[in-house]
Structures are given as C-alpha cells and as structure tokens.
Design a protein around this motif. Structure first.
Motif, PDB file in Angstrom:
ATOM      1  N   ARG A   1      17.537  64.474   1.974  1.00 55.70           N
ATOM      2  CA  ARG A   1      18.880  64.876   1.541  1.00 55.70           C
ATOM      3  C   ARG A   1      19.557  64.028   0.483  1.00 55.70           C
ATOM      4  N   GLN A   2      19.110  62.818   0.226  1.00 60.16           N
ATOM      5  CA  GLN A   2      19.810  61.933  -0.704  1.00 60.16           C
ATOM      6  C   GLN A   2      18.892  61.528  -1.850  1.00 60.16           C
ATOM      7  N   ALA A   3      19.227  61.914  -3.063  1.00 60.77           N
ATOM      8  CA  ALA A   3      18.400  61.608  -4.240  1.00 60.77           C
ATOM      9  C   ALA A   3      18.307  60.111  -4.489  1.00 60.77           C
ATOM     10  N   TYR A   4      19.332  59.355  -4.129  1.00 61.75           N
ATOM     11  CA  TYR A   4      19.326  57.922  -4.405  1.00 61.75           C
ATOM     12  C   TYR A   4      18.213  57.189  -3.647  1.00 61.75           C
ATOM     13  N   LEU A   5      17.640  57.825  -2.640  1.00 58.31           N
ATOM     14  CA  LEU A   5      16.548  57.201  -1.896  1.00 58.31           C
ATOM     15  C   LEU A   5      15.260  57.117  -2.720  1.00 58.31           C
ATOM     16  N   GLY A   6      15.196  57.877  -3.820  1.00 58.22           N
ATOM     17  CA  GLY A   6      14.058  57.800  -4.707  1.00 58.22           C
ATOM     18  C   GLY A   6      12.895  58.694  -4.346  1.00 58.22           C
ATOM     19  N   PHE A   7      13.096  59.659  -3.474  1.00 64.83           N
ATOM     20  CA  PHE A   7      12.046  60.614  -3.103  1.00 64.83           C
ATOM     21  C   PHE A   7      12.335  61.926  -3.802  1.00 64.83           C
ATOM     22  N   GLN A   8      11.343  62.447  -4.499  1.00 66.48           N
ATOM     23  CA  GLN A   8      11.510  63.729  -5.191  1.00 66.48           C
ATOM     24  C   GLN A   8      11.194  64.856  -4.222  1.00 66.48           C
ATOM     25  N   GLY A   9      12.165  65.726  -3.997  1.00 66.51           N
ATOM     26  CA  GLY A   9      11.993  66.832  -3.071  1.00 66.51           C
ATOM     27  C   GLY A   9      12.585  66.504  -1.712  1.00 66.51           C
TER      28      GLY A   9
ATOM     29  N   GLN B   1       3.765  61.633  -5.863  1.00 70.66           N
ATOM     30  CA  GLN B   1       4.259  60.475  -5.125  1.00 70.66           C
ATOM     31  C   GLN B   1       3.253  60.145  -4.028  1.00 70.66           C
ATOM     32  N   ASN B   2       2.799  58.906  -3.972  1.00 71.22           N
ATOM     33  CA  ASN B   2       1.913  58.475  -2.899  1.00 71.22           C
ATOM     34  C   ASN B   2       2.759  58.204  -1.664  1.00 71.22           C
ATOM     35  N   CYS B   3       2.626  59.059  -0.659  1.00 69.42           N
ATOM     36  CA  CYS B   3       3.513  59.025   0.502  1.00 69.42           C
ATOM     37  C   CYS B   3       2.768  58.673   1.782  1.00 69.42           C
ATOM     38  N   GLY B   4       3.477  58.029   2.657  1.00 67.04           N
ATOM     39  CA  GLY B   4       3.019  57.778   4.013  1.00 67.04           C
ATOM     40  C   GLY B   4       4.044  58.344   4.968  1.00 67.04           C
ATOM     41  N   LEU B   5       3.571  59.045   5.988  1.00 65.41           N
ATOM     42  CA  LEU B   5       4.459  59.616   6.997  1.00 65.41           C
ATOM     43  C   LEU B   5       4.043  59.125   8.373  1.00 65.41           C
TER      44      LEU B   5
ATOM     45  N   LEU C   1      11.850  64.020  18.317  1.00 59.74           N
ATOM     46  CA  LEU C   1      10.777  63.706  17.382  1.00 59.74           C
ATOM     47  C   LEU C   1      11.384  62.990  16.179  1.00 59.74           C
ATOM     48  N   TYR C   2      10.716  61.925  15.721  1.00 60.33           N
ATOM     49  CA  TYR C   2      11.237  61.103  14.634  1.00 60.33           C
ATOM     50  C   TYR C   2      10.209  60.975  13.515  1.00 60.33           C
ATOM     51  N   LEU C   3      10.704  60.661  12.314  1.00 61.94           N
ATOM     52  CA  LEU C   3       9.843  60.529  11.147  1.00 61.94           C
ATOM     53  C   LEU C   3      10.244  59.307  10.327  1.00 61.94           C
ATOM     54  N   ASP C   4       9.230  58.561   9.865  1.00 62.28           N
ATOM     55  CA  ASP C   4       9.402  57.484   8.889  1.00 62.28           C
ATOM     56  C   ASP C   4       8.726  57.948   7.610  1.00 62.28           C
ATOM     57  N   LEU C   5       9.332  57.660   6.469  1.00 65.84           N
ATOM     58  CA  LEU C   5       8.781  58.051   5.170  1.00 65.84           C
ATOM     59  C   LEU C   5       8.621  56.820   4.286  1.00 65.84           C
ATOM     60  N   TYR C   6       7.419  56.670   3.731  1.00 62.36           N
ATOM     61  CA  TYR C   6       7.109  55.606   2.784  1.00 62.36           C
ATOM     62  C   TYR C   6       6.708  56.249   1.461  1.00 62.36           C
ATOM     63  N   VAL C   7       7.125  55.664   0.350  1.00 64.05           N
ATOM     64  CA  VAL C   7       6.692  56.099  -0.979  1.00 64.05           C
ATOM     65  C   VAL C   7       6.173  54.863  -1.701  1.00 64.05           C
ATOM     66  N   ALA C   8       4.925  54.945  -2.136  1.00 62.95           N
ATOM     67  CA  ALA C   8       4.257  53.817  -2.802  1.00 62.95           C
ATOM     68  C   ALA C   8       4.338  52.552  -1.954  1.00 62.95           C
TER      69      ALA C   8
END
Length: 98
Positions: free
Chosen positions: A59-67, A21-25, A34-41
């Motif tokens: 925590r939620q598979a429906y978000l489309g992130f594996q792991g 997965q091409n990710c951006g953090l 401390l906060y985090l934003d996650l981008y996939v593709a």
C-alpha cells in the motif's frame, strides 16, 4: 496479475522475481492469523503484516516495492489460513499501473 505459488504449510519462505525485483517472502501462521514478511534485494521492506482477504499488503510507495500483494479467497471472503494456501487462498502480485 501473477499468482504466487504457496503450499498448505504453516510456515514457508520463497524467493522470486516480481517486476525485476529480487524478492523474498516469508508466510507464517500464528494464533492471531496469517502473516507475511517481504524482502527486496535482501532488505526487509515489511515485517509481520497481517494477511486479510482482498486487502493490499504493501500500500505505500515509499517502501520501495513496485506493485502490491493481495490474498484472495476463491470460495468466499474469509481471511487466509495456511491450511487452504494454494487452493482456497491465492497470493497475487499486482503490478503498478503504467
């Protein structure tokens, strides 16, 4: 499990590949933690998630992130602060169980 390299900066952006997965953090410190934003593709998956010690962030598979992602305090059980990123607090990627 993979450790994601962070440095002791109050705001940082990383691009990396996690399980193909091409990710951006984006990791950033505010007065409230401390906060985090996650981008996939290039698509925002999660925004402004409060980072806690040993609490999975996705925590939620429906978000489309594996792991999942999790911060771990190597010296106790405190929530992460930017001053200890990369030394006291590690961000880890946990792969999905097959």
């Amino acid at each position: 499990m993979q450790t994601i390299p962070l440095t002791a900066k109050p705001s940082q952006t990383l691009t990396l590949t996690l399980a193909l997965q091409n990710c951006g953090l984006k990791v950033y410190q505010k007065n409230t933690g401390l906060y985090l934003d996650l981008y996939v593709a290039g698509r925002l998956v999660m925004a402004a998630v409060l980072c806690r010690d040993r609490v999975f962030l996705v925590r939620q598979a429906y978000l489309g992130f594996q792991g999942d992602l999790v911060f771990v305090d190597l010296q106790g059980t405190d929530d992460p602060e930017y001053t200890g990123l990369g030394s006291r607090w590690e961000l880890r990627y946990v792969e999905e169980a097959s």
